[in-house]
Write a protein that holds these residues in place. Structure first.
Motif, PDB file in Angstrom:
ATOM      1  N   ALA A   1     -20.810 -21.348   0.080  1.00  0.00           N
ATOM      2  CA  ALA A   1     -20.143 -20.203  -0.605  1.00  0.00           C
ATOM      3  C   ALA A   1     -20.148 -19.168   0.494  1.00  0.00           C
ATOM      4  O   ALA A   1     -19.060 -18.238   0.438  1.00  0.00           O
ATOM      5  CB  ALA A   1     -20.397 -20.115  -1.902  1.00  0.00           C
ATOM      6  N   TYR A   2     -21.533 -18.726   0.878  1.00  0.00           N
ATOM      7  CA  TYR A   2     -21.526 -17.466   1.550  1.00  0.00           C
ATOM      8  C   TYR A   2     -22.415 -17.715   2.941  1.00  0.00           C
ATOM      9  O   TYR A   2     -23.567 -17.495   3.118  1.00  0.00           O
ATOM     10  CB  TYR A   2     -22.388 -16.705   0.823  1.00  0.00           C
ATOM     11  CG  TYR A   2     -22.003 -16.204  -0.733  1.00  0.00           C
ATOM     12  CD1 TYR A   2     -20.947 -15.228  -0.886  1.00  0.00           C
ATOM     13  CD2 TYR A   2     -22.291 -17.063  -1.872  1.00  0.00           C
ATOM     14  CE1 TYR A   2     -20.478 -15.044  -1.855  1.00  0.00           C
ATOM     15  CE2 TYR A   2     -21.872 -16.679  -2.981  1.00  0.00           C
ATOM     16  CZ  TYR A   2     -20.739 -15.666  -3.193  1.00  0.00           C
ATOM     17  OH  TYR A   2     -20.194 -15.246  -4.455  1.00  0.00           O
ATOM     18  N   PRO A   3     -21.656 -18.458   3.802  1.00  0.00           N
ATOM     19  CA  PRO A   3     -22.215 -19.185   5.044  1.00  0.00           C
ATOM     20  C   PRO A   3     -22.898 -17.944   5.976  1.00  0.00           C
ATOM     21  O   PRO A   3     -23.807 -18.328   6.594  1.00  0.00           O
ATOM     22  CB  PRO A   3     -21.239 -19.795   5.818  1.00  0.00           C
ATOM     23  CG  PRO A   3     -19.878 -19.243   5.094  1.00  0.00           C
ATOM     24  CD  PRO A   3     -20.355 -18.964   3.873  1.00  0.00           C
ATOM     25  N   ARG A   4     -22.358 -16.615   5.941  1.00  0.00           N
ATOM     26  CA  ARG A   4     -22.871 -15.555   6.571  1.00  0.00           C
ATOM     27  C   ARG A   4     -24.098 -14.775   6.168  1.00  0.00           C
ATOM     28  O   ARG A   4     -24.549 -13.919   6.637  1.00  0.00           O
ATOM     29  CB  ARG A   4     -21.852 -14.569   7.091  1.00  0.00           C
ATOM     30  CG  ARG A   4     -20.829 -15.315   7.723  1.00  0.00           C
ATOM     31  CD  ARG A   4     -19.753 -14.218   8.763  1.00  0.00           C
ATOM     32  NE  ARG A   4     -18.919 -14.880   9.526  1.00  0.00           N
ATOM     33  CZ  ARG A   4     -19.130 -15.148  10.585  1.00  0.00           C
ATOM     34  NH1 ARG A   4     -20.185 -15.105  11.251  1.00  0.00           N
ATOM     35  NH2 ARG A   4     -18.159 -15.791  11.464  1.00  0.00           N
ATOM     36  N   LYS A   5     -24.690 -15.533   4.947  1.00  0.00           N
ATOM     37  CA  LYS A   5     -25.789 -14.579   4.334  1.00  0.00           C
ATOM     38  C   LYS A   5     -26.889 -15.349   4.059  1.00  0.00           C
ATOM     39  O   LYS A   5     -27.394 -15.523   3.228  1.00  0.00           O
ATOM     40  CB  LYS A   5     -25.348 -14.336   2.843  1.00  0.00           C
ATOM     41  CG  LYS A   5     -24.026 -13.553   2.678  1.00  0.00           C
ATOM     42  CD  LYS A   5     -24.572 -12.036   3.325  1.00  0.00           C
ATOM     43  CE  LYS A   5     -23.048 -11.204   3.167  1.00  0.00           C
ATOM     44  NZ  LYS A   5     -23.064  -9.860   3.485  1.00  0.00           N
TER      45      LYS A   5
END
Length: 122
Positions: free
Chosen positions: A54-58
């Motif tokens: 859902a939040y791949p850059r985090k």
């Protein structure tokens, strides 16, 4: 409906379910027939994978936040009858969250949800 939105909803729902299952009395805790340690690990690995997708850059924030969540949820077991919080459970849940997040990141990358090379946000 946007797939990213569905995955984000599933991620938040999954952590809410983990909290609920963590604080209910032992008789209400769902079981799979596997060892409770495997269940803990797999549950948090699933949560980690959903959040990373859902939040791949985090990625690193997800691992940290889910490890903190495990550490905060575990003492809440003192309010539930028959539950016994332990540091070992926090360790297993944190390890599961980290491995699950890594797998979720790889899946998001393979699915094209991440446009650049290995570049999780700092």
């Amino acid at each position: 409906m946007n797939m990213r939105r569905v995955i984000r909803g599933a991620a938040w729902l999954s952590i809410a379910i983990v909290l609920l299952v963590t604080i209910v009395p032992i008789g209400f805790r769902p079981t799979t027939g596997l060892s409770p340690n495997i269940e803990r690990f797999c549950a948090m690995a699933s949560v980690g994978a959903l959040f990373a997708a859902a939040y791949p850059r985090k990625l690193w924030l997800i691992v940290l936040a889910l490890s903190l969540a495990a550490a905060l949820f575990e003492p809440l077991q003192f309010i539930a009858a028959g539950r016994h919080p332990s540091l070992r459970d926090v360790e297993l849940k944190s390890l599961g969250a980290a491995i699950g997040a890594a797998v979720g990141y790889v899946i998001a990358f393979a699915a094209g949800a991440i446009n650049s090379r290995w570049s999780p946000a700092p």
